[in-house]
Structure formats: structure tokens, C-alpha cells
Motif scaffolding. Structure first.
Motif, short mmCIF file in Angstrom:
data_model
loop_
_atom_site.label_atom_id
_atom_site.label_comp_id
_atom_site.label_asym_id
_atom_site.label_seq_id
_atom_site.Cartn_x
_atom_site.Cartn_y
_atom_site.Cartn_z
N SER A 33 -27.88 27.05 33.91
CA SER A 33 -28.93 27.97 34.38
C SER A 33 -29.68 28.67 33.24
CB SER A 33 -28.38 29.03 35.36
OG SER A 33 -27.81 28.40 36.49
N TRP A 34 -29.43 28.25 32.01
CA TRP A 34 -30.14 28.82 30.86
C TRP A 34 -30.78 27.69 30.06
CZ3 TRP A 34 -30.30 34.11 29.75
CH2 TRP A 34 -29.49 34.93 30.56
N GLU A 35 -31.98 27.93 29.55
CA GLU A 35 -32.67 26.93 28.74
C GLU A 35 -33.15 27.55 27.44
OE1 GLU A 35 -35.80 24.82 30.68
OE2 GLU A 35 -34.47 23.89 32.16
N GLY A 36 -32.76 26.91 26.34
CA GLY A 36 -33.17 27.36 25.01
C GLY A 36 -32.94 26.26 24.01
N ASP A 37 -33.36 26.50 22.79
CA ASP A 37 -33.19 25.51 21.72
C ASP A 37 -31.74 25.53 21.27
OD1 ASP A 37 -33.18 24.04 19.35
OD2 ASP A 37 -35.17 24.74 18.75
N PRO A 38 -31.00 24.42 21.43
CA PRO A 38 -29.58 24.40 21.05
C PRO A 38 -29.35 24.58 19.55
CG PRO A 38 -30.33 22.19 21.64
CD PRO A 38 -31.44 23.13 22.02
N THR A 39 -30.41 24.48 18.76
CA THR A 39 -30.28 24.79 17.33
C THR A 39 -29.88 26.24 17.13
OG1 THR A 39 -31.98 23.15 16.80
CG2 THR A 39 -31.50 24.81 15.11
N TYR A 40 -30.31 27.10 18.07
CA TYR A 40 -30.13 28.55 17.91
C TYR A 40 -29.17 29.18 18.91
CZ TYR A 40 -34.20 27.78 14.99
OH TYR A 40 -35.05 27.30 14.03
N TRP A 41 -28.85 28.46 19.99
CA TRP A 41 -28.06 29.07 21.06
C TRP A 41 -26.84 28.23 21.39
CZ3 TRP A 41 -29.32 33.89 22.19
CH2 TRP A 41 -30.64 34.31 21.94
N ARG A 42 -25.71 28.91 21.62
CA ARG A 42 -24.47 28.23 21.99
C ARG A 42 -23.55 29.23 22.71
NH1 ARG A 42 -23.95 29.63 16.56
NH2 ARG A 42 -22.01 30.75 16.00
N VAL A 43 -22.47 28.72 23.26
CA VAL A 43 -21.41 29.56 23.84
C VAL A 43 -20.23 29.52 22.88
CG1 VAL A 43 -19.87 29.95 25.77
CG2 VAL A 43 -22.18 29.07 26.18
N GLU A 44 -19.69 30.70 22.57
CA GLU A 44 -18.57 30.80 21.63
C GLU A 44 -17.68 31.96 22.03
OE1 GLU A 44 -19.15 30.15 17.20
OE2 GLU A 44 -18.83 32.34 17.25
N ASN A 45 -16.40 31.69 22.23
CA ASN A 45 -15.42 32.73 22.60
C ASN A 45 -15.86 33.52 23.83
OD1 ASN A 45 -13.80 32.07 20.33
ND2 ASN A 45 -15.06 33.38 19.02
N GLY A 46 -16.48 32.85 24.78
CA GLY A 46 -16.92 33.49 26.01
C GLY A 46 -18.23 34.24 25.90
N ASN A 47 -18.88 34.18 24.75
CA ASN A 47 -20.12 34.93 24.51
C ASN A 47 -21.31 33.98 24.38
OD1 ASN A 47 -18.45 37.22 24.30
ND2 ASN A 47 -18.20 36.89 22.10
N LEU A 48 -22.47 34.46 24.78
CA LEU A 48 -23.73 33.76 24.53
C LEU A 48 -24.19 34.16 23.13
CD1 LEU A 48 -26.18 32.09 25.42
CD2 LEU A 48 -27.09 34.15 26.51
N VAL A 49 -24.26 33.18 22.23
CA VAL A 49 -24.52 33.46 20.82
C VAL A 49 -25.87 32.90 20.41
CG1 VAL A 49 -23.72 33.07 18.45
CG2 VAL A 49 -22.06 33.43 20.28
N GLY A 50 -26.68 33.75 19.77
CA GLY A 50 -27.91 33.31 19.13
C GLY A 50 -27.76 33.49 17.63
N GLU A 51 -28.04 32.43 16.87
CA GLU A 51 -27.84 32.52 15.42
C GLU A 51 -28.93 31.77 14.67
OE1 GLU A 51 -24.19 32.41 12.21
OE2 GLU A 51 -24.03 31.14 13.99
N VAL A 52 -29.42 32.42 13.62
CA VAL A 52 -30.36 31.82 12.68
C VAL A 52 -29.64 31.71 11.34
CG1 VAL A 52 -32.59 32.05 11.53
CG2 VAL A 52 -32.31 32.89 13.88
#
Length: 272
Positions: A61-80
Motif C-alpha cells: 500500500s506504499w509506493e516510493g523509490d526503493p533506492t531510498y525506502w525500505r522496511v528495517e526492524n519494523g520501521n519505515l526507513v528513508g535514507e540518502v
């Protein structure tokens, strides 16, 4: 056996039957009580009205660039990272609807170098992938802007932290380019500050650096309230009938700038 003995024996059996009947009645009563209590708890939870829109395991149910977004340790993570520096702000966008009146609760943690935000009642920008235009509950690692109301790629700052603001219709709305002409120093000029919840610096002390904080957005009609850790940080009444929006997409952002990381969890939505 004489009649007296028979009567005594009959009385004993009647007494035992009575005891068994009473025990069975109490047993049934206890069995009925337990499910009733469980049902009350279930109804109470449902009456809270909030629904999880991020499952902590997938990006369903979420759409974004997988280069910047992932799931980690139960959290929605955005990283540059140094290798993935951005040319444009990028979002991960919830695909479950375009809410109008709602409450949103979530927790965030952001690196000191980070810049992010929660967009709502927003629209996609056709020329930039995974970009949104619209209201934003601002978040940053240095806590300069966290809690304010910033309109991404539109009217810019609507309310700084600590302000209660009325937004008025822009000056000369029919003139070409009037939207940008009404922005000065990254702030919308057709606004009126009508109250205060404290200085920006005093409210800053209520926000934790590089730790988990809770955001609570209360968005109803043309009134937009941003809370952080239970404290009202900005309150906008948008009377600008030309530029305001009353429904749209939800999304969270990673911003152009240095390498950064932001985490979101416990994302819950309630329709009003």
C-alpha cells in the motif's frame, strides 16, 4: 427399609441434586462473564478508530523509490547515502486513499543532518517521480522547523512553530505568477498570526533529538493542527479558497541535502 429411612434417603438425593444444579448455574454464569469482558475490550479498541496503514513488515500500500525506502526492524526507513544524493525531494506515498478529514498518529526518529516531513492533502507532480505538492508537517534533525506547517512546492511556510494563523486569499489572485509573487523569504505573505502557543525555542525543548517523537495531526475542514509529543506546535485555519485543498495523498519525505536517515513507525489513520 422403613418409611422414615426412605424419606431420609430421598431428602439426601434432593439435596445433592440442588447442590449440583446451583454449581452448574454458577459455572455457566462464570463462563458467560469471561467472553463478555473480552468483547468489551474488543469494542473499546475499535472505538479508538485508528487503523494501522503500515504493517511494519512490507511496503504494501506504499509506493516510493526503493533506492531510498525500505522496511528495517519494523520501521519505515528513508535514507540518502553519499552514493544516492537527491536532485529532488522524494516521497513514499500511501496508496490506500486520499483522506479529507482525519487524524494521523505516528512516531519518527531522524538523524541530526536529516530533513523530512509528512505530507497530506497533497497531489502528485507529473514531471517528478514520487513527488508531492501540498501541506506538510515539517520534520528536521536540528529541530529548526519540526512542528511547523509548510506547503511543499506551493505557498511555502504557512505557520512557524508556536503560531496560530489564519491564511487569507492571496493578493491579486488573477495576475500571472501571483502565487510566487506572494511568497517572501520562504513564507506566505497573505497570513495573519492570531495567537501563540509559546516561542519556537521554548517548544523546541519538548522535541527529542535523534530519538523517537510522536506526531499527531488533526485535520478537519480548513483547520490544520500539528502536535508533537502531545503539544500543539502549529494551528492553521486556511481561508484561501483559491489555493487550499480539502483532500489528497499522504506521504513521507526525504529531502535534498546531505546524507541522512529518517525512521517512521506505528503509522495510524482515523477518518473523521
Amino acid at each position: 427399609m422403613n418409611k422414615r429411612a426412605l424419606r431420609a434417603k430421598s431428602g439426601i438425593w434432593k439435596g445433592l441434586a440442588c447442590i449440583a444444579l446451583c454449581y452448574g448455574f454458577l459455572s455457566c454464569k462464570e463462563k458467560k462473564t469471561q467472553p463478555s469482558e473480552e468483547k468489551s475490550t474488543e469494542i473499546l479498541d475499535k472505538n479508538d478508530g485508528f487503523v494501522k496503514i503500515f504493517d511494519g513488515k512490507t511496503l504494501n500500500s506504499w509506493e516510493g523509490d526503493p533506492t531510498y525506502w525500505r522496511v528495517e526492524n519494523g520501521n519505515l526507513v528513508g535514507e540518502v547515502t553519499p552514493e544516492t544524493l537527491l536532485k529532488n525531494n522524494t516521497f513514499i506515498i500511501w496508496q490506500g486513499g486520499q483522506p479529507d478529514d482525519f487524524e494521523l498518529k505516528l512516531e519518527f526518529r531522524i538523524a541530526e543532518s536529516g530533513n523530512s516531513g509528512i505530507n497530506y492533502r497533497s497531489e502528485p507532480i507529473d514531471t517528478i517521480p514520487f513527488a508531492l505538492r501540498g501541506y506538510q508537517a515539517d520534520i528536521d534533525g536540528k529541530i529548526r522547523y519540526t512542528g511547523q506547517n509548510y506547503e511543499e512546492k506551493k505557498r511555502t511556510t504557512l505557520a512557524y512553530r508556536g503560531e496560530k494563523v489564519n491564511i487569507n486569499t492571496q493578493h491579486n489572485p488573477d495576475l500571472p505568477g501571483s502565487l510566487r509573487a506572494n511568497v517572501e523569504k520562504n513564507c506566505w505573505q497573505s497570513r495573519e498570526v492570531v495567537g501563540s502557543f509559546g516561542t519556537s525555542d521554548s517548544l523546541k525543548t519538548k522535541i527529542k533529538s535523534e530519538d523517537w517523537n510522536e506526531v499527531h495531526l488533526v485535520i478537519k475542514g480548513n483547520r490544520l493542527q500539528h502536535y508533537v509529543n502531545g503539544i500543539l506546535m502549529s494551528d492553521v485555519t486556511d481561508n484561501d479558497t483559491i489555493n487550499r485543498t480539502l483532500s489528497g495523498y499522504l506521504g513521507v519525505q526525504v529531502h535534498v541535502g546531505p546524507p541522512m536517515k529518517v525512521e517512521y513507525r506505528n503509522i495510524r489513520l482515523k477518518s473523521l
